[in-house]
Design an enzyme around this catalytic site. Sequence first.
Site, PDB file in Angstrom:
ATOM      1  CD  GLU A 203      44.392  33.347  29.457  1.00  0.00           C
ATOM      2  OE1 GLU A 203      43.332  32.704  29.564  1.00  0.00           O
ATOM      3  OE2 GLU A 203      44.421  34.571  29.283  1.00  0.00           O
TER       4      GLU A 203
ATOM      5  CB  THR B   1      39.504  42.502  30.902  1.00  0.00           C
ATOM      6  OG1 THR B   1      38.793  43.472  30.119  1.00  0.00           O
ATOM      7  CG2 THR B   1      40.103  43.176  32.114  1.00  0.00           C
ATOM      8  CB  ALA B   2      39.714  41.524  25.346  1.00  0.00           C
ATOM      9  NE  ARG B   3      39.368  34.695  24.534  1.00  0.00           N
ATOM     10  CZ  ARG B   3      38.409  34.729  25.466  1.00  0.00           C
ATOM     11  NH1 ARG B   3      38.539  35.529  26.514  1.00  0.00           N
ATOM     12  NH2 ARG B   3      37.347  33.951  25.367  1.00  0.00           N
TER      13      ARG B   3
ATOM     14  CG  HIS C 159      40.765  34.338  31.356  1.00  0.00           C
ATOM     15  ND1 HIS C 159      41.138  33.997  30.068  1.00  0.00           N
ATOM     16  CD2 HIS C 159      39.496  34.785  31.243  1.00  0.00           C
ATOM     17  CE1 HIS C 159      40.139  34.228  29.232  1.00  0.00           C
ATOM     18  NE2 HIS C 159      39.113  34.708  29.926  1.00  0.00           N
ATOM     19  CB  ILE C 160      39.007  35.897  37.573  1.00  0.00           C
ATOM     20  CG1 ILE C 160      39.838  37.149  37.944  1.00  0.00           C
ATOM     21  CG2 ILE C 160      39.751  34.617  37.956  1.00  0.00           C
ATOM     22  CD1 ILE C 160      39.980  37.361  39.451  1.00  0.00           C
ATOM     23  N   GLY C 161      37.670  37.560  34.573  1.00  0.00           N
ATOM     24  CA  GLY C 161      36.752  38.662  34.248  1.00  0.00           C
ATOM     25  C   GLY C 161      35.299  38.329  34.522  1.00  0.00           C
ATOM     26  CB  SER C 162      32.954  36.084  33.023  1.00  0.00           C
ATOM     27  OG  SER C 162      33.760  34.954  32.734  1.00  0.00           O
TER      28      SER C 162
ATOM     29  CG  ASP D 194      41.210  38.767  33.945  1.00  0.00           C
ATOM     30  OD1 ASP D 194      41.636  38.140  34.940  1.00  0.00           O
ATOM     31  OD2 ASP D 194      40.123  38.506  33.394  1.00  0.00           O
TER      32      ASP D 194
HETATM   33  C1  DGY Z   1      34.632  34.651  27.839  1.00  0.00           C
HETATM   34  O1  DGY Z   1      33.425  34.490  28.075  1.00  0.00           O
HETATM   35  O2  DGY Z   1      35.064  34.718  26.701  1.00  0.00           O
HETATM   36  C2  DGY Z   1      35.543  34.750  29.005  1.00  0.00           C
HETATM   37  O3  DGY Z   1      36.818  35.040  28.620  1.00  0.00           O
HETATM   38  C3  DGY Z   1      35.519  33.479  29.827  1.00  0.00           C
HETATM   39  O4  DGY Z   1      35.678  32.390  29.010  1.00  0.00           O
END
Ligand code: DGY
Length: 321
Positions: free
Chosen positions: A269, A238-240, A287-290, A264
């Site tokens: 992307e 869920t990072a990069r 990419h919806i972690g936050s 994620d």
């Molecule tokens: C972040 O804050 O780095 C998340 O991946 C959303 O951009």
Amino acid sequence: MTARHRLLVTRKLSPEVEARAARDYDAVFNPGDRTFTTEELIAACQDMDAVLPCHSEAFTAQVIAALPERLRVIANHSVGVDHVDLEAARARGIIVTNTPDVLSDATAEIAILCMLGAARRGAEGHRLVQEGKWDSWSPSFMVGSQVSGKRFGILGMGGVGQAAAARARGFEMEIHYHNRKPLPEVQAKGAIYHETPESLIASSDVLSLHCPATPQTRGIMNAERIAMMPEGAILVNTARGALVDEGALIAALKSRHLFAAGLDVFQTEPGGNPELSALDNVFLLPHIGSATFETRIAMGNRALDNLDAALRGEAPRDRVA
Ligand code: DGY
């Protein structure tokens, strides 16, 4: 309060955050939420004192070189800053900030969703029912991997890693981690420290990635390290996307060396990786972690707090360059 500085807000933010930006700045918004091309980004920044971007806008050395003299601050609406060339910003004296902490809980929730979705074959099951193809049941049907009591490995024990650990403890998982330095016990809360990523990787039934993408961590989950994961392990990211060699991951998923992956984030992307999407043993999110209402407001406010401070000539709380 700051004078009416010109501010470019590159993406559509929550209404509360846009209202605050409009109140305090001569702000230009992106109501259609279009993704800027590089040329459009440079052009849109030309008469700005500051920009509030997301990870979707790449401030490469080329873009930073083309920014106007008057632009003093890049106040990111993200914790990750791998989309900004920090050296180039430093060289031009442009202040760069990010939004740590406020997204840790939301991202940790998604890490757990990815873990469970991968372990319990969530995507496959969802597809079967939703597509009306669920036509039988037996004790051997859709059998997955139980995470309770297993080892949860965290690569990068910052705010998100610690929040993920707290949630994994709810499944009575044994927490292992690797970080540049061991955490004080008040933060580690009994988690087992590994001095090397390799030791952590070999000791994790579920390995969850929570480190930023830097020159040191890009591609850290390469074929060699993926092979070190225990047979039947699960990878969660869920990072990069840049942390994982997706080709190597696909090979390990196809050979069933890994039971599954919950992702994620992707190297490409938006879009993801069609070869990954074609597999059954993956649980994939865009990419919806936050992406929660609460966290979007908190991220926007944190970005604006940093911007206000920087333009007042004070030290912003979350300066990264
Ligand atoms: C972040 O804050 O780095 C998340 O991946 C959303 O951009």
